[in-house]
Scaffold this active site. Structure first.
Site, short mmCIF file in Angstrom:
data_model
loop_
_atom_site.label_atom_id
_atom_site.label_comp_id
_atom_site.label_asym_id
_atom_site.label_seq_id
_atom_site.Cartn_x
_atom_site.Cartn_y
_atom_site.Cartn_z
N LYS A 181 0.84 -1.20 0.00
CA LYS A 181 0.00 0.00 0.00
C LYS A 181 0.88 1.25 0.00
O LYS A 181 2.08 1.17 0.28
CB LYS A 181 -0.92 -0.02 1.22
CG LYS A 181 -0.18 0.01 2.54
CD LYS A 181 -1.13 -0.18 3.73
CE LYS A 181 -0.35 -0.28 5.02
NZ LYS A 181 -1.21 -0.62 6.17
N TYR A 194 17.28 29.19 9.37
CA TYR A 194 16.10 29.95 9.82
C TYR A 194 15.95 29.86 11.33
O TYR A 194 16.07 28.79 11.92
CB TYR A 194 14.83 29.40 9.17
CG TYR A 194 14.74 29.68 7.69
CD1 TYR A 194 14.77 30.98 7.18
CD2 TYR A 194 14.58 28.62 6.79
CE1 TYR A 194 14.67 31.22 5.82
CE2 TYR A 194 14.47 28.86 5.42
CZ TYR A 194 14.52 30.16 4.94
OH TYR A 194 14.41 30.40 3.60
C1 LIG Z 1 -0.41 -1.78 6.68
C2 LIG Z 1 -1.03 -3.06 7.05
C3 LIG Z 1 -0.24 -4.19 7.32
C4 LIG Z 1 1.26 -4.15 7.36
O1 LIG Z 1 1.67 -3.60 8.60
P1 LIG Z 1 3.22 -3.45 8.97
O2 LIG Z 1 3.19 -2.93 10.36
O3 LIG Z 1 3.78 -2.44 8.01
O4 LIG Z 1 3.82 -4.79 8.82
C5 LIG Z 1 -0.89 -5.39 7.55
N1 LIG Z 1 -2.24 -5.45 7.56
C6 LIG Z 1 -3.01 -4.39 7.33
C7 LIG Z 1 -4.49 -4.53 7.37
C8 LIG Z 1 -2.45 -3.16 7.08
O5 LIG Z 1 -3.23 -2.10 6.85
#
Ligand SMILES: *Cc1c(COP(=O)(O)O)cnc(C)c1O
Length: 360
Positions: free
Chosen positions: A35, A252
């Site tokens: 994702k 800054y």
């Molecule tokens: C993002 C996600 C994962 C992966 O989680 P990590 O902590 O990056 O391993 C697994 N399951 C779901 C439903 C997620 O949204």
């Protein structure tokens, strides 16, 4: 010439990290979680490099379509399912699997005209309290899916709230077991933290995300201690050098004040590249960076396009010297901790303007 900043992606490290997940959960198939543009690493790049995964999990329907259009034939799981009835046309056309977390989504499926049944994962809310069916709803949801005639399979899923923390997974595991007793179907529970810490969560499929990218999901264990290798390295160069006298300030707001004469380098990297503006750079509270192979620190406030580093002890460094902001030799987790966030956020926030390269 473009600015010297660059993000490089080590594909053998990516495959190595997938192997680590496999070795930790040898009896499970792997949904590689890709994702958010594969946590900032490039969706297609990562999916192709991880040809050995059993499937890919993501949220965005367009990203799923991109994978299919690129010729990827493995299972693809939509982690948040569908948002409107039309989405089912694409689910059907591209043969996607989907997670369903509420009755509204089940209604859409019941009314859909599909060319073939869909692989469905029923999401249970066992304690995270974001998405999923409550215990009292599980049987009804499962029954409606069975009766719909539109499912190729009904599998079961939950997501942990604190697999990386003190509460662990026990309470959620107990609810899941109770609520699903007697229901058939495959099961997926584990994110990276659960894969690494709780073998009892491994089930039929695991869902590693952050560990694939070489970060630790834990505050108390480094990626290196978990044998994970960094995939993304954000590197740039020194583009100017300044000699400072006692009392001179940097950047800054002048939040760093030279306590001695010092030499500083100006690096072509800023928050518009995805480097966190909250990485500290005031006296006594700095953030590490590597210049010409030597560990040093950032100084002053991070600006949009530039940040400064201390060259006082790196005599050989000057304009053109390489700078590693995170990645190889400097875990992004370390920068994230300094900036009060997690590696996930920095990886996902890599800016589109940063040129990218791959390392086999
Ligand atoms: C993002 C996600 C994962 C992966 O989680 P990590 O902590 O990056 O391993 C697994 N399951 C779901 C439903 C997620 O949204």
């Amino acid at each position: 010439m473009p600015r010297p900043i660059r993000a490089s992606f080590n594909l053998s490290a990516l495959r190595h990290n997938l192997d680590v997940a496999r070795r930790r959960a040898p009896g499970s198939r792997v949904w590689a979680v890709v994702k958010a543009n594969a946590y900032g690493h490039g969706l297609l790049r990562v999916a192709r490099a991880l040809y050995d995964a059993d499937g890919y999990a993501l949220l965005d329907l367009n990203e799923a379509v991109r994978l299919r259009e690129a010729g990827i034939a493995k299972p693809i799981l939509l982690l948040e399912g569908i948002f409107q009835p039309d989405d089912l046309e694409l689910v059907d056309r591209y043969g996607l699997a989907m997670v369903l977390h509420d009755f509204e989504q089940i209604s859409m499926l019941e009314r859909a005209r599909l060319s073939s049944p869909v692989a469905v994962w029923l999401k249970l809310n066992t304690g995270l309290n974001r998405l999923g069916f409550a215990g009292s709803q599980v049987r009804a949801a499962y029954g409606r899916l069975q009766a719909s005639g539109r499912t190729a399979s009904i599998s079961l899923m939950t997501h942990f709230a604190d697999a990386d923390g003190a509460s662990g997974v026990a309470a959620q595991m107990a609810r899941f077991a109770e609520w699903t007793a007697g229901l058939g179907g495959e099961v997926t529970l584990a994110n990276s933290a659960a894969i690494l810490r709780y073998p009892e969560t491994h089930a039929d499929w695991v869902r590693p995300g952050i560990m694939l990218y070489g970060c630790s999901p834990f505050a108390d264990a480094s990626a290196q201690a978990l044998q994970l290798r960094p995939v993304m390295t954000l590197a740039s160069e020194i583009i100017a050098v300044q000699d400072l006298q006692v009392g001179d300030r940097i950047g800054y707001g002048g939040i760093f004040v030279a306590q001695r004469s010092m030499r500083i380098g100006v690096v072509a990297c800023g928050y518009a590249d995805g480097y966190p503006r909250h990485a500290p750079g005031s006296n006594g509270n700095i953030t590490p960076a590597i210049v010409a192979g030597k560990r040093t620190s950032t100084l002053g406030r991070v600006s949009m396009d530039l940040l400064c580093v201390d060259l006082s002890d790196i005599a050989q460094a000057g304009v053109g010297s390489p700078v590693i902001l995170w990645g190889e030799g400097l875990p992004v987790d370390e920068i994230a901790a300094r900036a009060g966030t997690v590696g996930y956020e920095l990886l996902c926030a890599l800016a589109a303007r940063v040129p990218q390269a791959e390392i086999e």
